[in-house]
Write an enzyme that holds these catalytic residues in place. Structure first.
Site, PDB file in Angstrom:
ATOM      1  N   CYS A  16      -6.802 -33.226 -28.904  1.00 12.14           N
ATOM      2  CA  CYS A  16      -7.687 -34.101 -28.149  1.00 12.14           C
ATOM      3  C   CYS A  16      -6.837 -35.205 -27.544  1.00 12.14           C
ATOM      4  O   CYS A  16      -5.615 -35.174 -27.662  1.00 12.14           O
ATOM      5  CB  CYS A  16      -8.860 -34.626 -28.972  1.00 12.14           C
ATOM      6  N   ASP A  17      -7.448 -36.149 -26.879  1.00 11.88           N
ATOM      7  CA  ASP A  17      -6.642 -37.116 -26.151  1.00 11.88           C
ATOM      8  C   ASP A  17      -5.694 -37.878 -27.068  1.00 11.88           C
ATOM      9  O   ASP A  17      -4.488 -37.887 -26.882  1.00 11.88           O
ATOM     10  CB  ASP A  17      -7.538 -38.096 -25.380  1.00 11.88           C
TER      11      ASP A  17
END
Lengths: 102, 152
Positions: A16-17
């Protein structure tokens, strides 16, 4: 891009980010589901996907970034954090063989 | 484990009677709890808002897990969580959210608590208990894994 057989999956990366929230939660679930198999599950930021990852699981909204960061990997996008059918399909492929494509 | 949780989930960061008009305000409240307990630099809160605008942190069962972006990681002083409950609910891009588990992390200190949150969300009864918790003890009992996690 491409596909991989479940039997050949040794490392699954949930990206994820920031690698601190959603990926952590999903990776913990996958680790539990895949405990019986010799598969490593890691969570990382989408721009530091390790080179030895076989499959990258990431949120729909980050799939393009994941593909750009890891062009030679099978990238599986998901929509819902827990119980997404795309993620279930990866687990099934590891359990009983079968292709995962991304 | 007990001391780890003391640091990770500070009692002062468990706030169960919050109010927010919208998602941004709810995230600011979450950010404040992390700032107040010394877990993050105030600038982290803006990265929480930025993250939410790019990809929602809604995870199901009326729960969201707001956290910062990769750029915001440098503004994290230590791994920490905050639990905020909004009894009236907050519209989270079309989903009603009652509980926010806000995250600040540089490392993996919070992984176990998030793993147990995932378990709670997969169990409708425990998820409801989390949404209805009014005492910090109830939240801790749900989120902090018991040794060998089998007393339930």
């Amino acid at each position: 891009m491409g596909s991989i057989n479940g039997k050949d999956i040794h490392k699954v990366v949930v990206a994820c980010d920031a690698g601190m929230g959603s990926s952590v939660m999903l990776a913990s679930q996958l680790r539990k589901q895949l405990k019986k198999f010799s598969v490593t599950v890691e969570h990382t930021p989408v721009n530091s996907i390790p080179g030895d990852a076989d499959v990258v699981i990431t949120h729909n909204g980050l799939a393009a970034r994941a593909r750009a960061a890891a062009p030679d990997k099978v990238v599986v996008p998901f929509q819902v954090f827990l119980g997404d059918p795309a993620v279930t399909a990866v687990v099934k492929a590891i359990e009983s063989g079968g292709e995962v494509s991304g | 484990m007990a001391e780890l949780t003391g640091d990770l989930l500070d009692r002062r960061a468990i706030r169960l009677a919050e109010e927010a008009a919208d998602r941004d305000e709810a995230i600011r409240r979450c950010g404040e709890a992390l700032v107040d307990t010394g877990a993050v630099h105030p600038g982290y809160v803006e990265t929480m808002l930025a993250r939410e605008r790019s990809v929602s942190t809604y995870v199901g069962e009326g729960v969201a897990i707001p956290h910062g972006t990769l750029a915001g990681k440098d503004l994290v002083h230590r791994d920490a969580l905050a639990v905020l409950r909004f009894p009236a609910g907050v519209d989270w891009g079309g989903q009603p959210v009652t509980v926010c588990v806000a995250i600040a992390a540089r490392g993996d200190g919070h992984v176990e608590l998030l793993a147990s949150l995932a378990e709670i969300l997969l169990d409708a009864d425990r998820a409801r208990a989390l949404r209805e918790a009014t005492e910090p003890e109830d939240v801790l009992a749900l989120l902090v894994p018991a040794p060998e996690d089998s007393n339930r």
